[in-house]
Scaffold this active site. Structure first.
Site, mmCIF file in Angstrom:
data_model
loop_
_atom_site.group_PDB
_atom_site.id
_atom_site.type_symbol
_atom_site.label_atom_id
_atom_site.label_comp_id
_atom_site.label_asym_id
_atom_site.label_seq_id
_atom_site.Cartn_x
_atom_site.Cartn_y
_atom_site.Cartn_z
ATOM 1 C CE LYS A 29 -15.513 -17.384 14.638
ATOM 2 N NZ LYS A 29 -16.629 -18.228 14.154
ATOM 3 C CB SER A 140 9.801 -5.799 -1.732
ATOM 4 O OG SER A 140 8.531 -6.396 -2.016
ATOM 5 N N GLY A 223 8.633 12.533 4.932
ATOM 6 C CA GLY A 223 7.427 12.232 5.699
ATOM 7 C C GLY A 223 6.565 13.467 5.895
ATOM 8 C CG ASP A 253 3.824 2.671 -4.148
ATOM 9 O OD1 ASP A 253 5.057 2.654 -4.236
ATOM 10 O OD2 ASP A 253 3.169 1.763 -3.600
ATOM 11 C CB ALA A 283 -1.959 8.759 -1.152
ATOM 12 C CG ASN A 286 -8.624 8.876 -0.264
ATOM 13 O OD1 ASN A 286 -9.729 9.340 -0.056
ATOM 14 N ND2 ASN A 286 -7.827 9.336 -1.220
ATOM 15 N N GLY A 288 -7.365 2.815 3.898
ATOM 16 C CA GLY A 288 -6.979 1.557 3.275
ATOM 17 C C GLY A 288 -5.991 1.723 2.153
#
Length: 307
Positions: A29, A140, A223, A253, A283, A286, A288
């Site tokens: 777990k 997508s 990239g 995005d 972007a 940061n 997540g």
């Protein structure tokens, strides 16, 4: 009904759930930190990026089930104008986990539910009613949607269509012809039937697509090397700023959001590509799924302007 200069369409949106953990061990777990929830999906992220820059857009997206309701709540909290298209299948979820022991990021993406023919027609009807200058088709597509779905959408509008997708969906939309596409260099190579391209071959490859009527503007994402913007008469290459990268989620995005915002502000193409690279690079600073902070994008844009 209020009109918007920019409308984003997301047919396969998602709830992006992100967390941190300490060590991935099979069959044990894994204790995770409290999850963060963000509204996700290509077009939605573009609308979020535009909002970060102080601009406005309308996010048009499908929504279904409990997760769809959560998605709507998250977008409302962002203060983004929206219009929903109800579908039977639940809005999908994505999961992003960062292992703090190794600083490795794991990204789990799930497919979207099937879109019925009746729901496809609802999407088409919604686009036909739009009065906008720019329509962004990003992300997508779901099960049940053909590869020429974006191409059919582009035929339904008089707006300048900006497309950020890949594979067959991108190839098909070029047959219709759109305003701007944003392939990466590998995708650009495939579009012209090549296995790979060198940096000095990008200009000619993009101009081939433009000459064939596929797009008026081709922005090639490179990239960590930056990006290039190509028209029939111009070529602008912008190197990526050197930043400490924490996540690449939403960088593409953010780049599209920065560019379409700049286009809506009547910026020059030189500024458009610099805003795109600045927002995309910001972007990555940061964790997540948080996209970028405005102050980071402004600072990086100023740095690129002075290069």
């Amino acid at each position: 009904m209020k009109s918007f200069d920019i409308v984003t369409l997301t047919v396969n949106p998602a709830i992006d759930k992100s967390t941190h953990l300490k060590g991935l061990i099979p069959e044990q777990k894994i204790r995770c930190e409290a999850a963060r929830y963000d509204a996700g999906g290509g077009g939605i992220n573009v609308s979020k990026a535009i909002s970060r820059l102080g601009g406005t857009s309308q996010a048009l997206f499908t929504t279904g089930g409990f997760t769809g309701k959560l998605l709507e709540e998250l977008i409302n909290k962002e203060g983004i104008a929206s219009k929903t298209i109800a579908v039977e299948s639940w809005t999908r979820e994505n999961f992003i986990a960062v292992d703090d022991n190794t600083n490795s990021q794991y990204r789990f993406g799930f497919p979207g539910g099937t879109i019925s023919p009746e729901e496809v027609q609802k999407i088409m009807d919604s686009v036909s009613c739009l009065d906008t200058q720019f329509l962004v088709l990003s992300g997508s597509v779901n099960e049940g949607l053909s590869d020429d779905f974006y191409s059919e959408i582009a035929k339904k509008t008089n707006a300048k269509v900006i497309v950020d997708t890949s594979g067959e969906a991108l190839k098909k939309v070029l047959k219709t012809g759109v305003y701007l596409i944003k392939p990466n260099v590998g995708e650009l190579a495939k579009l012209i039937g090549r296995e790979q391209l060198e940096l000095n071959e990008i200009d000619d490859a993009a101009k081939q697509i433009i000459a064939d009527g596929g797009a008026e503007i081709v922005v090639v994402s490179l990239g960590p090397q930056g990006a290039a913007l190509v028209t029939k008469d111009a070529y602008e290459y912008v190197p990526a700023p050197n930043v400490v990268k924490k996540s690449t989620v939403g960088a593409g995005d953010s780049m599209v959001g920065g560019m379409v915002w700049a286009l809506s502000q009547n910026k020059s193409l030189k500024e458009v590509i610099r805003w795109g690279v600045a927002c995309g690079s910001a972007a990555t600073m940061n964790e997540g799924t948080q996209l970028f902070k405005k102050e980071d994008a402004l600072r990086l844009f100023e740095w690129l302007e002075n290069k």
